[in-house]
Design a protein around this motif. Structure first.
Motif, PDB file in Angstrom:
ATOM      1  N   MET A 109       0.975  -1.183   0.026  1.00 40.24           N
ATOM      2  CA  MET A 109       0.049  -0.157   0.220  1.00 40.24           C
ATOM      3  C   MET A 109       0.884   1.234  -0.125  1.00 40.24           C
ATOM      4  O   MET A 109       1.942   1.283   0.688  1.00 40.24           O
ATOM      5  N   LYS A 110       0.669   2.079  -0.746  1.00 39.60           N
ATOM      6  CA  LYS A 110       1.513   3.354  -0.828  1.00 39.60           C
ATOM      7  C   LYS A 110       1.159   4.383   0.370  1.00 39.60           C
ATOM      8  O   LYS A 110       0.345   4.016   0.984  1.00 39.60           O
ATOM      9  N   ASN A 111       2.356   5.194   0.341  1.00 39.26           N
ATOM     10  CA  ASN A 111       2.057   6.116   1.681  1.00 39.26           C
ATOM     11  C   ASN A 111       0.949   6.912   1.480  1.00 39.26           C
ATOM     12  O   ASN A 111       0.770   8.030   0.805  1.00 39.26           O
ATOM     13  N   LEU A 112      -0.192   6.722   2.440  1.00 40.90           N
ATOM     14  CA  LEU A 112      -1.403   7.600   2.203  1.00 40.90           C
ATOM     15  C   LEU A 112      -1.287   9.053   2.990  1.00 40.90           C
ATOM     16  O   LEU A 112      -1.843   9.830   2.371  1.00 40.90           O
ATOM     17  N   GLN A 113      -0.087   9.043   3.721  1.00 44.45           N
ATOM     18  CA  GLN A 113       0.104  10.370   3.991  1.00 44.45           C
ATOM     19  C   GLN A 113       0.618  11.301   2.968  1.00 44.45           C
ATOM     20  O   GLN A 113       0.434  12.775   3.197  1.00 44.45           O
ATOM     21  N   ASN A 114       0.981  10.826   1.733  1.00 44.41           N
ATOM     22  CA  ASN A 114       1.318  11.897   0.810  1.00 44.41           C
ATOM     23  C   ASN A 114       0.415  12.102  -0.395  1.00 44.41           C
ATOM     24  O   ASN A 114       0.656  12.537  -1.525  1.00 44.41           O
ATOM     25  N   PHE A 115      -0.752  11.450   0.147  1.00 46.44           N
ATOM     26  CA  PHE A 115      -2.085  11.772  -0.894  1.00 46.44           C
ATOM     27  C   PHE A 115      -2.216  13.133  -1.312  1.00 46.44           C
ATOM     28  O   PHE A 115      -2.127  13.963  -0.443  1.00 46.44           O
ATOM     29  N   ALA A 116      -2.182  13.587  -2.479  1.00 48.91           N
ATOM     30  CA  ALA A 116      -2.700  14.764  -3.261  1.00 48.91           C
ATOM     31  C   ALA A 116      -3.147  14.441  -4.596  1.00 48.91           C
ATOM     32  O   ALA A 116      -2.497  13.876  -5.250  1.00 48.91           O
ATOM     33  N   VAL A 117      -4.328  15.011  -4.860  1.00 50.66           N
ATOM     34  CA  VAL A 117      -4.765  15.163  -6.225  1.00 50.66           C
ATOM     35  C   VAL A 117      -5.380  16.400  -6.613  1.00 50.66           C
ATOM     36  O   VAL A 117      -5.786  17.259  -5.658  1.00 50.66           O
ATOM     37  N   LYS A 118      -5.398  16.778  -7.887  1.00 52.87           N
ATOM     38  CA  LYS A 118      -6.098  17.883  -8.373  1.00 52.87           C
ATOM     39  C   LYS A 118      -7.578  17.340  -8.838  1.00 52.87           C
ATOM     40  O   LYS A 118      -7.604  16.533  -9.425  1.00 52.87           O
ATOM     41  N   GLU A 119      -8.499  18.265  -8.500  1.00 57.43           N
ATOM     42  CA  GLU A 119      -9.859  18.311  -8.816  1.00 57.43           C
ATOM     43  C   GLU A 119     -10.404  19.338  -9.520  1.00 57.43           C
ATOM     44  O   GLU A 119     -10.014  20.562  -9.137  1.00 57.43           O
ATOM     45  N   THR A 120     -11.240  19.162 -10.551  1.00 58.18           N
ATOM     46  CA  THR A 120     -11.753  20.239 -11.290  1.00 58.18           C
ATOM     47  C   THR A 120     -13.345  20.167 -10.815  1.00 58.18           C
ATOM     48  O   THR A 120     -13.928  19.200 -11.011  1.00 58.18           O
ATOM     49  N   LEU A 121     -13.624  21.309 -10.187  1.00 55.31           N
ATOM     50  CA  LEU A 121     -15.117  21.592  -9.586  1.00 55.31           C
ATOM     51  C   LEU A 121     -16.089  21.561 -10.732  1.00 55.31           C
ATOM     52  O   LEU A 121     -15.880  21.839 -11.856  1.00 55.31           O
ATOM     53  N   LYS A 122     -17.324  21.712 -10.415  1.00 53.89           N
ATOM     54  CA  LYS A 122     -18.415  21.708 -11.311  1.00 53.89           C
ATOM     55  C   LYS A 122     -18.373  22.837 -12.031  1.00 53.89           C
ATOM     56  O   LYS A 122     -18.584  22.912 -13.235  1.00 53.89           O
ATOM     57  N   ASP A 123     -17.670  23.991 -11.568  1.00 51.03           N
ATOM     58  CA  ASP A 123     -17.759  25.435 -12.452  1.00 51.03           C
ATOM     59  C   ASP A 123     -16.621  25.368 -13.008  1.00 51.03           C
ATOM     60  O   ASP A 123     -15.852  26.535 -13.687  1.00 51.03           O
ATOM     61  N   GLY A 124     -15.624  24.593 -13.156  1.00 56.83           N
ATOM     62  CA  GLY A 124     -14.318  24.297 -13.964  1.00 56.83           C
ATOM     63  C   GLY A 124     -13.104  24.811 -12.991  1.00 56.83           C
ATOM     64  O   GLY A 124     -11.824  24.714 -13.590  1.00 56.83           O
ATOM     65  N   ALA A 125     -13.391  25.407 -11.834  1.00 60.94           N
ATOM     66  CA  ALA A 125     -12.363  25.713 -10.881  1.00 60.94           C
ATOM     67  C   ALA A 125     -11.334  24.438 -10.575  1.00 60.94           C
ATOM     68  O   ALA A 125     -11.917  23.619 -10.298  1.00 60.94           O
ATOM     69  N   GLU A 126      -9.931  24.720 -10.183  1.00 58.49           N
ATOM     70  CA  GLU A 126      -9.267  23.715  -9.903  1.00 58.49           C
ATOM     71  C   GLU A 126      -8.695  23.807  -8.372  1.00 58.49           C
ATOM     72  O   GLU A 126      -8.583  25.007  -7.835  1.00 58.49           O
ATOM     73  N   VAL A 127      -8.916  22.749  -7.605  1.00 55.45           N
ATOM     74  CA  VAL A 127      -8.438  22.747  -6.413  1.00 55.45           C
ATOM     75  C   VAL A 127      -7.653  21.479  -6.037  1.00 55.45           C
ATOM     76  O   VAL A 127      -7.551  20.424  -7.086  1.00 55.45           O
ATOM     77  N   THR A 128      -7.179  21.380  -4.765  1.00 61.97           N
ATOM     78  CA  THR A 128      -6.303  20.341  -4.558  1.00 61.97           C
ATOM     79  C   THR A 128      -6.789  19.703  -3.381  1.00 61.97           C
ATOM     80  O   THR A 128      -7.261  20.405  -2.493  1.00 61.97           O
ATOM     81  N   ILE A 129      -7.151  18.420  -3.363  1.00 62.87           N
ATOM     82  CA  ILE A 129      -7.398  17.349  -2.322  1.00 62.87           C
ATOM     83  C   ILE A 129      -6.280  16.724  -1.718  1.00 62.87           C
ATOM     84  O   ILE A 129      -5.510  16.071  -2.505  1.00 62.87           O
ATOM     85  N   ARG A 130      -5.660  16.859  -0.403  1.00 59.84           N
ATOM     86  CA  ARG A 130      -4.571  16.014   0.141  1.00 59.84           C
ATOM     87  C   ARG A 130      -4.789  15.951   1.331  1.00 59.84           C
ATOM     88  O   ARG A 130      -5.809  16.135   2.178  1.00 59.84           O
ATOM     89  N   ALA A 131      -3.871  15.127   1.651  1.00 64.42           N
ATOM     90  CA  ALA A 131      -3.621  14.569   3.159  1.00 64.42           C
ATOM     91  C   ALA A 131      -3.272  15.470   3.986  1.00 64.42           C
ATOM     92  O   ALA A 131      -2.483  16.827   3.578  1.00 64.42           O
ATOM     93  N   VAL A 132      -3.717  15.760   5.164  1.00 63.74           N
ATOM     94  CA  VAL A 132      -3.464  16.923   6.151  1.00 63.74           C
ATOM     95  C   VAL A 132      -2.109  16.420   6.596  1.00 63.74           C
ATOM     96  O   VAL A 132      -1.547  15.360   6.768  1.00 63.74           O
ATOM     97  N   ARG A 133      -1.334  17.614   7.059  1.00 62.70           N
ATOM     98  CA  ARG A 133       0.048  17.531   7.527  1.00 62.70           C
ATOM     99  C   ARG A 133       0.203  17.974   8.938  1.00 62.70           C
ATOM    100  O   ARG A 133      -0.723  18.734   9.226  1.00 62.70           O
ATOM    101  N   PRO A 134       1.298  17.529   9.766  1.00 64.52           N
ATOM    102  CA  PRO A 134       1.261  17.911  11.049  1.00 64.52           C
ATOM    103  C   PRO A 134       1.417  19.380  10.827  1.00 64.52           C
ATOM    104  O   PRO A 134       1.154  20.214  12.160  1.00 64.52           O
ATOM    105  N   ASP A 135       1.942  20.091   9.947  1.00 61.96           N
ATOM    106  CA  ASP A 135       2.214  21.738   9.953  1.00 61.96           C
ATOM    107  C   ASP A 135       0.812  22.475   9.324  1.00 61.96           C
ATOM    108  O   ASP A 135       0.891  23.574   9.234  1.00 61.96           O
TER     109      ASP A 135
END
Length: 181
Positions: free
Chosen positions: A1-27
């Protein structure tokens, strides 16, 4: 299983805007704290089923200290580096420390300008993936009966769902187990 703490993906919202969904970090504590302070009272009320003025250091430590097995927290961000801002997040936390893979409590928060744009559905999809990777059997959530958008996210998740009403609160249980053939 890959390191889930490094999870990050770009997502395009319904209106075309781009966001990042990522794992929370200690900082991430200060970024989460700033995001909380920008929330409207109604958003805070829907998330916490009451009003609160601030998020405590203990709550921030709890969120940023997840192990990505029993407990998972994801953030939705825009920008990067010092300009990165948190616009939402979702998490699940094991309900019973003695049986951490039986059931976990779900929670979502999305900043008002980003509500209705598909963020909660994307977060839900990713949390389902994490939960199944980790062998979790069920999600649970308590949702205000007036929070129809959140109830719709659960209903549209594709997971078998049971609901029990208790006053102005709906207790939702979502099974992560494969349905029998």
């Amino acid at each position: 299983m890959k390191n889930l703490q490094n999870f990050a993906v770009k997502e395009t919202l319904k209106d075309g805007a781009e966001v990042t969904i990522r794992a929370v970090r200690p900082d991430d504590g200060e970024r989460i704290h700033k995001a909380f302070r920008r929330l409207a009272p109604e958003t805070v009320h829907n998330r916490f089923m009451g009003y609160k003025r601030d998020v405590s250091d203990a709550e921030l430590k709890h969120i940023t200290g997840v192990d990505f097995r029993r407990d998972v927290a994801l953030l939705v961000t825009i920008g990067s580096g010092k300009d990165e801002t948190v616009e939402g997040g979702a998490s699940y936390f094991a309900l019973d420390p003695d049986a951490p893979y039986d059931s976990a409590e779900l929670a979502f928060t999305v900043e008002e300008d980003f509500q209705g744009r598909g963020i909660a559905s994307s977060l839900m999809r990713h949390l389902i993936w994490f939960a199944r990777q980790n062998g979790l059997r069920q999600f649970e959530a308590d949702v205000l009966i007036s929070n129809l958008p959140m109830l719709a996210v659960f209903r549209d998740s594709g997971l078998p769902m049971t609901i029990e009403q208790d006053g102005d609160t709906m207790h939702v249980a979502l099974s992560l187990q494969p349905e029998p053939d």
